[in-house]
Design a protein around this motif. Structure first.
Motif, PDB file in Angstrom:
ATOM      1  N   PHE A   1       0.983  -1.199   0.052  1.00  0.00           N
ATOM      2  CA  PHE A   1       0.155   0.067   0.054  1.00  0.00           C
ATOM      3  C   PHE A   1       0.966   1.324   0.076  1.00  0.00           C
ATOM      4  O   PHE A   1       0.780   2.071  -0.824  1.00  0.00           O
ATOM      5  CB  PHE A   1      -0.748   0.004   1.152  1.00  0.00           C
ATOM      6  N   LYS A   2       1.833   1.397   0.992  1.00  0.00           N
ATOM      7  CA  LYS A   2       2.652   2.418   0.996  1.00  0.00           C
ATOM      8  C   LYS A   2       3.447   2.598  -0.280  1.00  0.00           C
ATOM      9  O   LYS A   2       3.867   3.706  -0.565  1.00  0.00           O
ATOM     10  CB  LYS A   2       3.487   2.356   2.134  1.00  0.00           C
ATOM     11  N   ARG A   3       4.121   1.618  -0.706  1.00  0.00           N
ATOM     12  CA  ARG A   3       4.767   1.858  -1.880  1.00  0.00           C
ATOM     13  C   ARG A   3       4.119   2.188  -3.145  1.00  0.00           C
ATOM     14  O   ARG A   3       4.445   3.188  -3.978  1.00  0.00           O
ATOM     15  CB  ARG A   3       5.343   0.392  -2.341  1.00  0.00           C
ATOM     16  N   PHE A   4       2.765   1.696  -3.194  1.00  0.00           N
ATOM     17  CA  PHE A   4       1.712   2.185  -4.198  1.00  0.00           C
ATOM     18  C   PHE A   4       1.493   3.866  -4.127  1.00  0.00           C
ATOM     19  O   PHE A   4       1.682   4.396  -5.144  1.00  0.00           O
ATOM     20  CB  PHE A   4       0.456   1.371  -4.311  1.00  0.00           C
ATOM     21  N   LYS A   5       1.396   4.384  -2.759  1.00  0.00           N
ATOM     22  CA  LYS A   5       1.166   5.737  -2.728  1.00  0.00           C
ATOM     23  C   LYS A   5       2.644   6.454  -2.995  1.00  0.00           C
ATOM     24  O   LYS A   5       2.378   7.574  -3.532  1.00  0.00           O
ATOM     25  CB  LYS A   5       0.870   5.851  -1.326  1.00  0.00           C
ATOM     26  N   VAL A   6       3.724   5.828  -2.818  1.00  0.00           N
ATOM     27  CA  VAL A   6       4.894   6.704  -2.892  1.00  0.00           C
ATOM     28  C   VAL A   6       4.903   6.960  -4.429  1.00  0.00           C
ATOM     29  O   VAL A   6       5.269   7.808  -5.189  1.00  0.00           O
ATOM     30  CB  VAL A   6       6.121   5.700  -2.691  1.00  0.00           C
ATOM     31  N   PHE A   7       4.746   5.771  -5.535  1.00  0.00           N
ATOM     32  CA  PHE A   7       4.631   5.811  -6.634  1.00  0.00           C
ATOM     33  C   PHE A   7       3.670   6.863  -7.265  1.00  0.00           C
ATOM     34  O   PHE A   7       4.048   7.582  -8.147  1.00  0.00           O
ATOM     35  CB  PHE A   7       4.287   4.370  -7.365  1.00  0.00           C
ATOM     36  N   ALA A   8       2.470   6.839  -6.834  1.00  0.00           N
ATOM     37  CA  ALA A   8       1.238   7.476  -7.381  1.00  0.00           C
ATOM     38  C   ALA A   8       1.898   8.949  -7.089  1.00  0.00           C
ATOM     39  O   ALA A   8       1.370   9.821  -7.708  1.00  0.00           O
ATOM     40  CB  ALA A   8       0.008   7.214  -6.639  1.00  0.00           C
ATOM     41  N   ASP A   9       2.201   9.133  -6.016  1.00  0.00           N
ATOM     42  CA  ASP A   9       2.384  10.770  -5.434  1.00  0.00           C
ATOM     43  C   ASP A   9       3.801  11.204  -6.608  1.00  0.00           C
ATOM     44  O   ASP A   9       3.685  12.578  -6.931  1.00  0.00           O
ATOM     45  CB  ASP A   9       3.263  10.830  -4.404  1.00  0.00           C
ATOM     46  N   LYS A  10       4.658  10.382  -6.966  1.00  0.00           N
ATOM     47  CA  LYS A  10       5.871  10.717  -7.834  1.00  0.00           C
ATOM     48  C   LYS A  10       5.148  10.946  -9.126  1.00  0.00           C
ATOM     49  O   LYS A  10       5.388  11.813  -9.947  1.00  0.00           O
ATOM     50  CB  LYS A  10       6.964   9.515  -7.751  1.00  0.00           C
ATOM     51  N   VAL A  11       4.458  10.143  -9.770  1.00  0.00           N
ATOM     52  CA  VAL A  11       3.933  10.223 -11.151  1.00  0.00           C
ATOM     53  C   VAL A  11       2.968  11.562 -11.129  1.00  0.00           C
ATOM     54  O   VAL A  11       3.004  12.037 -12.142  1.00  0.00           O
ATOM     55  CB  VAL A  11       3.279   8.724 -11.393  1.00  0.00           C
ATOM     56  N   SER A  12       2.226  11.460 -10.264  1.00  0.00           N
ATOM     57  CA  SER A  12       0.985  12.609 -10.392  1.00  0.00           C
ATOM     58  C   SER A  12       1.636  14.162  -9.713  1.00  0.00           C
ATOM     59  O   SER A  12       1.045  15.180  -9.764  1.00  0.00           O
ATOM     60  CB  SER A  12      -0.038  12.571  -9.161  1.00  0.00           C
ATOM     61  N   LYS A  13       3.096  14.033  -9.626  1.00  0.00           N
ATOM     62  CA  LYS A  13       4.028  15.230  -8.772  1.00  0.00           C
ATOM     63  C   LYS A  13       3.063  15.883  -7.551  1.00  0.00           C
ATOM     64  O   LYS A  13       2.811  16.943  -7.803  1.00  0.00           O
ATOM     65  CB  LYS A  13       3.938  16.472  -9.989  1.00  0.00           C
ATOM     66  N   ASN A  14       2.890  15.038  -6.688  1.00  0.00           N
ATOM     67  CA  ASN A  14       2.070  15.373  -5.772  1.00  0.00           C
ATOM     68  C   ASN A  14       0.553  15.929  -5.838  1.00  0.00           C
ATOM     69  O   ASN A  14       0.162  16.868  -5.588  1.00  0.00           O
ATOM     70  CB  ASN A  14       2.871  16.320  -4.642  1.00  0.00           C
ATOM     71  N   ASN A  15       0.100  15.089  -6.857  1.00  0.00           N
ATOM     72  CA  ASN A  15      -1.419  15.390  -7.190  1.00  0.00           C
ATOM     73  C   ASN A  15      -1.762  16.577  -8.128  1.00  0.00           C
ATOM     74  O   ASN A  15      -2.789  17.186  -7.921  1.00  0.00           O
ATOM     75  CB  ASN A  15      -2.389  15.174  -5.844  1.00  0.00           C
TER      76      ASN A  15
END
Length: 314
Positions: free
Chosen positions: A105-119
């Motif tokens: 879960f935590k890794r998924f969020k790290v990836f998502a935050d990086k790809v989305s440039k912190n949303n």
């Protein structure tokens, strides 16, 4: 023999009061000597399984081996785990020490935050699932993968005794849900796919838990072009198929269903099916262990309402 005794001590933890385990332990010395002799003379043959169904939450058919064979599964697992674990990619999270769903879960969020440039940008997620995963593992392909890593002939023979002890409706296909060895063997099997994703396709934001995997990108077309390459590799190299109803591309902002939770940029919600199961199991005077288990589970997301409804949170 000493190795079998060490393995027995590991195996018996938390199982001492099980009827089949107590029966085996009553003649422990004789049983272990017999197993040791069978292994030395290569006369060992895996016994048949007993089968039963569970809902987790979907129905699953579990196959349970006899105690003697389960001790052997622990022995194989103990001997092989660290060798293979050192070779697995970092972002494989199923049935590995210091990994698991919560770290995924935590890794998924790290990836998502990086790809989305912190949303601040759109993050697309290609979510995939393999159809009838354990039931589709090809024994011949698995043996060839094992042979590339293990030169010891006796260990290869022993692993083969366990692998060939089970098959689905098709001879030479399938691993039993319930074997400790199955958890390691499917990771070894899917490591081939992990290498394809990381070394050949050079996918940066890829995360896998058993047969459930996700790829994140800010380019939807890139994910669409990856999908047929993934499908062809799985089918041709591993004899696996993607689940036609569980493959999709969604945006992180609209919620992504991954490992039993719906993930959003600022919170995480539990699946509706899981929520209903929890409500049902906590309805009539549940055991303290059940309450404690669900309290731990619900602590990983936005579950205030369900905790209040079930009485987990006072």
């Amino acid at each position: 023999m000493e190795n079998l005794l060490i393995t027995w001590e590991r195996f018996i933890r938390g199982k001492r009061h099980k009827t089949d385990v107590m029966k085996f332990e009553a003649k422990l010395a004789d049983n272990l000597v017999e197993l040791h002799t069978m292994l030395q003379t290569r006369t060992y043959e895996h016994a048949s399984y007993s089968a039963f169904n569970i809902s987790d939450p979907k129905p699953r058919n579990i196959h349970k081996a006899v105690v003697r064979d389960r001790v052997l599964h622990h022995l194989i697992y103990k001997e092989l785990y660290w060798y293979f674990d050192a070779r697995f990619i970092f972002d494989s999270y199923s049935c590995r020490k210091n990994k698991g769903t919560h770290r995924a879960f935590k890794r998924f969020k790290v990836f998502a935050d990086k790809v989305s440039k912190n949303n601040t940008r759109t993050c697309y997620v290609l979510k995939c699932d393999i159809k009838k995963f354990f039931a589709s593992i090809n024994h011949e392909i698995l043996r060839s993968i094992i042979a590339r890593h293990i030169s010891d002939e006796e260990m290869r023979w022993l692993i083969n005794q366990v692998v060939k002890s089970f098959h689905t409706t098709q001879e030479g296909v399938g691993l039993p849900l319930g074997n400790l060895t199955s958890q390691l063997l499917v990771n070894i099997y899917m490591h081939e796919f992990d290498m394809f994703m990381k070394q050949e396709l050079r996918v940066k934001y890829y995360i896998r838990y058993a047969d459930d995997f996700a790829i994140l990108s800010d380019d939807k077309k890139y994910l669409e072009e990856l999908l047929p390459k993934i499908s062809v590799f799985l089918n041709k190299k591993l004899n696996l198929q993607l689940h036609e109803h569980k493959v999709y591309i969604k945006t992180y902002a609209t919620g992504v269903d991954f490992l039993g939770w719906i993930h959003f940029p600022y919170h995480r919600q539990i699946r509706s099916t899981t929520k209903r199961k929890i409500m049902r199991n906590l309805k009539w005077y549940p055991k303290p262990q059940t309450v404690s288990s669900y309290r731990g589970l619900l602590g990983y997301g936005d579950t205030y309402k369900i905790q209040k409804m079930t009485g987990i949170r006072d």
